[in-house]
Design a protein around this motif. Structure first.
Motif, short mmCIF file in Angstrom:
data_model
loop_
_atom_site.label_atom_id
_atom_site.label_comp_id
_atom_site.label_asym_id
_atom_site.label_seq_id
_atom_site.Cartn_x
_atom_site.Cartn_y
_atom_site.Cartn_z
N ALA A 109 0.82 -1.21 0.00
CA ALA A 109 0.00 0.00 0.00
C ALA A 109 0.85 1.26 0.00
O ALA A 109 0.32 2.37 -0.08
CB ALA A 109 -0.93 0.00 1.21
N LYS A 110 2.17 1.06 0.13
CA LYS A 110 3.12 2.19 0.15
C LYS A 110 2.74 3.22 1.22
O LYS A 110 2.54 4.40 0.95
CB LYS A 110 3.20 2.86 -1.23
N GLN A 111 2.64 2.71 2.47
CA GLN A 111 2.31 3.57 3.59
C GLN A 111 3.41 3.45 4.64
O GLN A 111 3.23 2.83 5.68
CB GLN A 111 0.96 3.18 4.19
N PRO A 112 4.58 3.98 4.42
CA PRO A 112 5.70 3.85 5.35
C PRO A 112 5.46 4.55 6.67
O PRO A 112 6.08 4.23 7.66
CB PRO A 112 6.86 4.50 4.58
N SER A 113 4.56 5.53 6.72
CA SER A 113 4.35 6.28 7.95
C SER A 113 3.83 5.40 9.07
O SER A 113 4.14 5.59 10.23
CB SER A 113 3.37 7.43 7.70
N ALA A 114 2.99 4.39 8.76
CA ALA A 114 2.46 3.48 9.78
C ALA A 114 3.57 2.66 10.39
O ALA A 114 3.63 2.44 11.60
CB ALA A 114 1.40 2.57 9.17
N SER A 115 4.50 2.17 9.55
CA SER A 115 5.63 1.39 10.05
C SER A 115 6.53 2.23 10.93
O SER A 115 7.01 1.79 11.97
CB SER A 115 6.42 0.81 8.88
N VAL A 116 6.79 3.46 10.50
CA VAL A 116 7.64 4.36 11.28
C VAL A 116 7.01 4.64 12.64
O VAL A 116 7.68 4.65 13.67
CB VAL A 116 7.87 5.68 10.51
N SER A 117 5.68 4.83 12.66
CA SER A 117 4.98 5.11 13.91
C SER A 117 5.07 3.93 14.86
O SER A 117 5.31 4.10 16.06
CB SER A 117 3.52 5.43 13.63
N ALA A 118 4.88 2.69 14.35
CA ALA A 118 4.94 1.50 15.20
C ALA A 118 6.32 1.33 15.80
O ALA A 118 6.47 0.98 16.97
CB ALA A 118 4.56 0.25 14.39
N THR A 119 7.36 1.59 14.99
CA THR A 119 8.73 1.46 15.48
C THR A 119 9.03 2.50 16.54
O THR A 119 9.68 2.21 17.55
CB THR A 119 9.72 1.60 14.31
N SER A 120 8.56 3.72 16.34
CA SER A 120 8.86 4.78 17.30
C SER A 120 8.15 4.56 18.63
O SER A 120 8.61 4.99 19.68
CB SER A 120 8.46 6.14 16.71
N ASP A 121 6.97 3.88 18.62
CA ASP A 121 6.22 3.61 19.83
C ASP A 121 6.74 2.41 20.60
O ASP A 121 6.36 2.19 21.75
CB ASP A 121 4.73 3.39 19.50
N GLN A 122 7.58 1.60 19.98
CA GLN A 122 8.09 0.39 20.61
C GLN A 122 9.07 0.73 21.73
O GLN A 122 9.98 1.52 21.57
CB GLN A 122 8.79 -0.47 19.56
N LYS A 123 8.85 0.10 22.91
CA LYS A 123 9.76 0.30 24.03
C LYS A 123 10.95 -0.65 23.88
O LYS A 123 10.79 -1.86 23.95
CB LYS A 123 9.05 0.02 25.35
N VAL A 124 12.12 -0.09 23.68
CA VAL A 124 13.33 -0.90 23.56
C VAL A 124 14.19 -0.76 24.83
O VAL A 124 14.46 -1.73 25.52
CB VAL A 124 14.15 -0.51 22.32
N LYS A 125 14.59 0.46 25.15
CA LYS A 125 15.39 0.69 26.35
C LYS A 125 14.50 0.80 27.57
O LYS A 125 13.36 1.27 27.48
CB LYS A 125 16.21 1.97 26.20
N GLY A 126 15.04 0.36 28.71
CA GLY A 126 14.28 0.55 29.94
C GLY A 126 14.44 -0.57 30.95
O GLY A 126 14.99 -1.64 30.67
N LEU A 127 13.95 -0.30 32.16
CA LEU A 127 13.96 -1.25 33.27
C LEU A 127 12.76 -2.18 33.14
O LEU A 127 11.66 -1.72 32.84
CB LEU A 127 13.91 -0.48 34.60
N TYR A 128 12.97 -3.48 33.37
CA TYR A 128 11.85 -4.41 33.26
C TYR A 128 11.85 -5.41 34.41
O TYR A 128 12.89 -5.74 34.99
CB TYR A 128 11.87 -5.15 31.92
N PHE A 129 10.64 -5.87 34.76
CA PHE A 129 10.44 -6.87 35.80
C PHE A 129 9.51 -7.94 35.26
O PHE A 129 8.57 -7.66 34.51
CB PHE A 129 9.83 -6.25 37.06
N GLY A 130 9.77 -9.19 35.68
CA GLY A 130 8.94 -10.28 35.18
C GLY A 130 8.87 -11.45 36.15
O GLY A 130 9.60 -11.51 37.15
#
Length: 214
Positions: free
Chosen positions: A29-50
């Motif tokens: 569909a040639k909609q790169p903005s949706a992919s960019v948005s999903a990547t930017s919202d993804q939490k990569v760095k940070g403290l985690y507990f499980g």
């Protein structure tokens, strides 16, 4: 427990297929903005507990005996900090199930490097390597010391898509290989030896866990 792990594996597999379909649709569909948005919202760095649970395996390495399965479930508590898509530093407290025939209820405190790669769809294959402190928690006295130091390593797969806002699921296998000092005091005839040697053991676990990253 096997049903729980199976459901998580199925969830990971289904989510992977869905992520691939969404990626293909976005490309067509040639909609790169949706992919960019999903990547930017993804939490990569940070403290985690499980927290996780699974099965316990045990082996006495010096005698090449069969692997012993525990009737009790293993539970673990996880805390760590992910510095990048590749590297995280992780600590765990693991309470293994009772070891049949030995009268042990072992626990382990570990510190490991978690190395893998976090893809934009949330999947992260990884491996861990580090050190652990083992406490056998013996139910009765024997010639073995109660504590030892070991090497921990393992591997697994984690899934943390951006839509879950910091929540993740993981399946993995980890093993502690450690030595415990054993004192030979006497034999059946009463002859006293008075020497020690290191006995080597392995404690392993296949587990499923959930975590939250801040």
């Amino acid at each position: 427990m096997k049903k729980t792990i199976g459901m998580i594996v199925l969830l990971l597999t289904t989510s992977t297929v869905q992520a691939k379909i969404m990626t293909t649709d976005n490309t067509e569909a040639k909609q790169p903005s949706a992919s960019v948005s999903a990547t930017s919202d993804q939490k990569v760095k940070g403290l985690y507990f499980g927290v996780g649970a699974g099965a316990t395996e045990f082996e006495h390495l010096d005698y090449n005996g069969p692997t012993v399965d525990s009737d009790d479930n293993m539970i673990k508590f996880i805390a760590g900090y992910q510095f990048s898509r590749i590297f995280a530093l992780e600590g765990q407290y693991t309470k293994y199930g009772e070891i049949n025939g030995y009268g042990w209820e072992p626990t382990a405190v570990s510190l490991t490097a978690n190395l893998g790669y976090t893809f934009s769809n949330g999947l992260r294959p990884f491996g861990v390597a580090g050190f652990s402190a083992i406490d056998l928690n013996k139910q009765y006295d024997s010639g073995l010391e109660d504590k030892g130091v070991g090497l921990r390593y393992g591997f697994g797969l984690e899934y943390a898509p951006a839509v879950l806002s910091g929540f993740s699921a993981r399946v993995g296998y980890e093993i502690d290989i450690f030595g415990i000092e054993y004192t030979y005091s006497s034999d059946s005839s009463g002859y006293s030896y008075g020497y020690t040697e290191i006995e080597e053991f392995a404690l392993g676990s296949f587990y499923a866990s959930v975590a939250y990253k801040f």
